[in-house]
Design an enzyme around this catalytic site. Sequence first.
Site, short mmCIF file in Angstrom:
data_model
loop_
_atom_site.label_atom_id
_atom_site.label_comp_id
_atom_site.label_asym_id
_atom_site.label_seq_id
_atom_site.Cartn_x
_atom_site.Cartn_y
_atom_site.Cartn_z
N ASN A 150 0.83 -1.19 0.00
CA ASN A 150 0.00 0.00 0.00
C ASN A 150 0.87 1.25 0.00
OD1 ASN A 150 -2.47 -1.41 0.14
ND2 ASN A 150 -2.27 -1.63 2.35
N CYS A 172 -5.46 -7.32 -3.20
CA CYS A 172 -5.87 -6.87 -1.87
C CYS A 172 -6.93 -7.81 -1.34
CB CYS A 172 -6.41 -5.45 -1.95
SG CYS A 172 -7.03 -4.80 -0.39
N HIS A 173 -6.86 -8.12 -0.04
CA HIS A 173 -7.81 -9.08 0.53
C HIS A 173 -9.01 -8.42 1.22
CE1 HIS A 173 -4.93 -9.10 4.24
NE2 HIS A 173 -5.67 -8.03 4.22
N HIS A 208 -9.35 -0.23 -1.56
CA HIS A 208 -9.83 0.14 -0.23
C HIS A 208 -11.08 1.01 -0.27
CE1 HIS A 208 -5.57 -0.68 1.58
NE2 HIS A 208 -6.32 -1.77 1.49
#
Length: 464
Positions: A150, A172-173, A208
């Site tokens: 990130n 990304c999880h 995000h």
Amino acid sequence: MKNIKIAYLGGGSKQWARVFMTDLAVSEDLEGEIALYDIDIESAVCNQKIGANINLSPNTKSHWDYTMCENIEDALKNATFVVISILPGTFNEMRSDVHAPEKYETYQSVGDTAGPGGVLRSMRTVPIYEFFAQKIKECCPKTWVINFTNPMSICTKALYDVFPEIKAFGCCHEVFHTQDFLCDILKEETGIDAKRSELYTDVIGINHFTWITSAKYKNIEIMDYMDDYINKFYEIGHYEHGPADAYKTDSFAYANRVKMDMYKRYGVLPAAGDRHLAEFMNSSWYLDSPKQVADWKFALTTVDFRVKQQHERIEESIEMAEGTKPVEVKKSDEEAVDIMRALLGFSTKICNVNLPNVGQMPGYPLGAIVETNAVFSNDSVNPITAKPLPIAPTNLIMRCLYNIENLYEGIKERDLDKIFASFVNQPLCSKLTLTQANELFKEMVMNTREYLDEYYELDEYFDK
């Protein structure tokens, strides 16, 4: 068995490396070399020893040779995949990123993607990624590159800008956790106990700040149950990985009240944890004060907490390297190895991924890094066109996306005026006056100048 080489940039990782190495160890059709490269050589050597001990586990199904490379060229040479997972700077820099704005009652729950902390982290990270992209172009231009660092969007942007032909994407999880949340909704409302791998979610947005427009289990649309579920749990909250009040002792936890509030407001479901989502909204909405954060039932992840956690991980890593603590070898919920298998032709995989927009998000700037589903198959990643969002969340995404685009241009050009324009336009900076924003920007830059002086004319800019 397919024999491959993985170049791991950031191979001294204290957490994700072990997850990745154990996932590889239980893969039945891959084996080969993992070349660990890190400026922290001691940590890379530690992971090399942990990898050797993983090979001795009775649960291990494939053998990997772990090598520690002191220069990046050796790590990248003949690599099948490049994995990047780094910390740009130290916790001292992160302490400034996260906590310096608190002087102006500007609070951040993460501080690594959006907000003032995200800007400063980007300023440190992009030059490193420029270097990585150039080295990949020189040493292994046809290699697949998987980024986990990130700020995800701007890191991926830098890779493509320096090396347009690169085969790279960001993973990304956060969406995975929201899929677990959707499984809990399905069980609560229908009694059906499903796994997230059995869902198909249509996702659209930026990292995000991704949104789910549809979530199906077989022929069941889980979004149809959202209103009833939220009516039950809006006040008390619900956390997919523990009790709703887990945030009181685990500052990575949250009760999904921010997520549910945003669904009530916009009619689509944000697909990230509350800590990240709150940072893309104006500061007074969810992050106005520590008390307000507690009312929304999530936490401000302090750097002190991260430092404590890091010390614990270092001690655990040393014990695993020395063999005094066993490494638990089992498959995690991460999908990096599954994606690699698909790219090697063993399967086809659909997963959310960060890529340049080539039309998968119509109406958004082409070339900007966006997050949608994509199909991974033999040596290819093909993004899937996402369903459109309502206009209100579209506007929210556009503001943040253009902030990223402007920030990237400023960093690329080493133009501090452009960087500041992105800084002051961060939603979390909405309560700052221009004078306060200038003061804070200068303070944060100077706090981390050890990692910036090489790239920016700081004294000349702030003395003018």
